[in-house]
Design an enzyme around this catalytic site. Structure first.
Site, PDB file in Angstrom:
ATOM      1  N   LYS A  67       8.254  52.427  13.249  1.00 41.07           N
ATOM      2  CA  LYS A  67       7.261  51.418  13.631  1.00 41.07           C
ATOM      3  C   LYS A  67       6.192  52.030  14.545  1.00 41.07           C
ATOM      4  CE  LYS A  67      10.146  48.319  11.815  1.00 41.07           C
ATOM      5  NZ  LYS A  67      10.002  47.321  10.799  1.00 41.07           N
TER       6      LYS A  67
HETATM    7  C1  LIG Z   1      11.323  46.555  10.550  1.00 42.35           C
HETATM    8  C2  LIG Z   1      11.325  45.140  10.126  1.00 42.35           C
HETATM    9  C3  LIG Z   1      12.268  44.204  10.580  1.00 42.35           C
HETATM   10  C4  LIG Z   1      13.415  44.496  11.503  1.00 42.35           C
HETATM   11  O1  LIG Z   1      13.785  45.759  11.596  1.00 42.35           O
HETATM   12  P1  LIG Z   1      14.995  46.349  12.441  1.00 42.35           P
HETATM   13  O2  LIG Z   1      15.283  47.593  11.697  1.00 42.35           O
HETATM   14  O3  LIG Z   1      16.115  45.386  12.453  1.00 42.35           O
HETATM   15  O4  LIG Z   1      14.485  46.596  13.812  1.00 42.35           O
HETATM   16  C5  LIG Z   1      12.126  42.902  10.157  1.00 42.35           C
HETATM   17  N1  LIG Z   1      11.147  42.511   9.333  1.00 42.35           N
HETATM   18  C6  LIG Z   1      10.218  43.375   8.883  1.00 42.35           C
HETATM   19  C7  LIG Z   1       9.140  42.856   7.987  1.00 42.35           C
HETATM   20  C8  LIG Z   1      10.291  44.716   9.239  1.00 42.35           C
HETATM   21  O5  LIG Z   1       9.389  45.577   8.744  1.00 42.35           O
END
Ligand SMILES: *Cc1c(COP(=O)(O)O)cnc(C)c1O
Length: 388
Positions: A184
């Site tokens: 991210k």
């Molecule tokens: C990354 C993401 C999440 C949650 O990710 P985690 O790996 O649990 O931190 C949820 N929704 C979307 C659209 C994502 O891209």
């Protein structure tokens, strides 16, 4: 993450991160401490929200948001089939039913024009996702939620730092959820953040992440005592450690720099690939200040999933990390019990068959972008040769 010479994604860690993590490690306070509080304040401020609640992952944050809103068995939540699966899974965790509606082909987000027709007397929320950090239609989703007097849950896990008409992602919903997985915009290795202006909702999330303890119990965490052993509700251990929070604080201090670097890389891609006749590039709305999460292109209509997959395989053979973001959620084996057949959401399905996520991280060089683009062009022309 780095099995390819040009990896799909790579975290950007400097000595600032190392210093703060080490500081937290040496402080003796490893959970529920000042780093978590700093990170909560930094992220809430960025989303123009009153409260931030740090959690162990974006998925945990989504789960708690739904629980805190009282969504449960028998309820329906309107959402998008074109997303990372966690955005629909959280609805199933609480025993509610995801009601998918198709997406808009320009934004790749839930099409707000389809919401009214999907609302029933059981609809308890709209869960909208800023796919690939695209905020388009979030305001319309918020308006639809207001019209039906239900909350908008904003899955802004991919959109930290993006603004639409100067309004930051995380501020469109009653509650927003960010994620800090390694790919991210900022990372805490694993982690997430719930943001909201609703004080009671924030308090419920704080309790739920901490085994159902009263919110005040946090401060006595390491010393035991009455509040620590009192549990008001069935909660979870979704806490974020101080080491993870320290990493997040350092990354938040560098967020503008990271967004800038990502933006430069995205611009190189756009300039380099703009003229390509077989590719559709991401929509860049003039009202949006994009905090780029990924760079996802798609092949023009007419290309099949098989052709797209061969192009991705070809790229990977040339040491370029690529992926097929996203597979539609309703067609995942995990969702087979919902009985949604191919053809249920034609736009999401058609887009999903043609998307290619290209390598994307802040340290990519213009030369590497050129190499990725060349390889992509080569693989596409190889496909068109086998077609004739
Ligand atoms: C990354 C993401 C999440 C949650 O990710 P985690 O790996 O649990 O931190 C949820 N929704 C979307 C659209 C994502 O891209």
């Amino acid at each position: 993450m780095s099995e390819f010479e040009i990896p799909l994604s790579r975290p950007d860690i400097t000595c600032l991160e190392e210093r703060l993590v080490l500081e937290a490690l040496r402080s003796g306070r490893l959970s529920i401490g000042p780093m978590q509080e700093d990170l909560e304040n930094l992220v809430a401020k960025r989303a123009q929200a009153q409260h931030g609640v740090a959690v162990s992952s974006g998925t945990a944050g989504l789960h708690l948001a739904l629980l805190a809103l009282g969504i449960g068995p028998g309820d329906e939540v309107i959402t998008t089939p074109f997303s990372f699966i966690a955005s629909a899974n959280c609805i199933r965790y609480v025993g509610a039913t995801p009601v998918f509606v198709d997406i808009c082909p320009r934004s790749l987000n839930l099409d707000p024009a389809r919401i009214d027709a999907a609302v029933t007397e059981r609809t308890k929320a709209i869960l909208a996702v800023e796919a690939f950090s695209q905020p388009m239609h979030m305001d319309a989703c918020a308006a639809a939620a207001a019209r039906h007097e239900i909350p908008l849950i904003e899955d802004c896990c991919e959109a930290l730092g993006t603004r639409h008409h100067r309004r930051p992602c995380g501020s469109f919903g009653r509650v927003g959820i960010f994620a800090f997985y390694a790919n991210k915009q900022i990372t805490t290795c694993e982690g997430g953040m719930i943001v909201t202006d609703d004080e009671r909702l924030a308090a419920r999330c704080r309790s739920l992440r901490n085994q159902g303890r009263a919110p005040g119990a946090s401060s006595t965490g390491q010393h035991g005592g009455g509040a620590w052993l009192g549990h008001e509700r069935i909660g979870y251990n979704y806490r974020m450690s101080e080491l993870h929070a320290a990493l997040g604080v350092a990354q938040m201090q560098r967020l503008d720099e990271l967004i800038e670097l990502r933006s430069t890389v995205a611009q190189w891609y756009i300039t380099r690939l703009m003229g390509h006749s077989e590719l559709i590039l991401p929509t860049v709305d003039p009202a949006t200040d994009m905090s780029w999460f990924v760079f996802v292109v798609r092949l023009k209509p007419g290309y099949t999933r098989l052709e797209r997959d061969r192009i991705i395989a070809g790229m990977r053979n040339h040491e370029v990390g690529c992926a097929d973001y996203f597979q539609c959620i309703h067609l995942q084996p995990a969702y087979a019990d919902m009985g949604l057949k191919p053809g249920s959401f034609p736009i999401a399905e058609s887009v999903s068959e043609r998307t290619i996520a290209l390598p994307f991280h802040p340290r990519l060089t213009e030369r590497e972008i050129d190499l990725v683009a060349q390889t992509l062009e080569l693989m596409i022309s190889r496909e068109s040769l086998t077609r004739e």
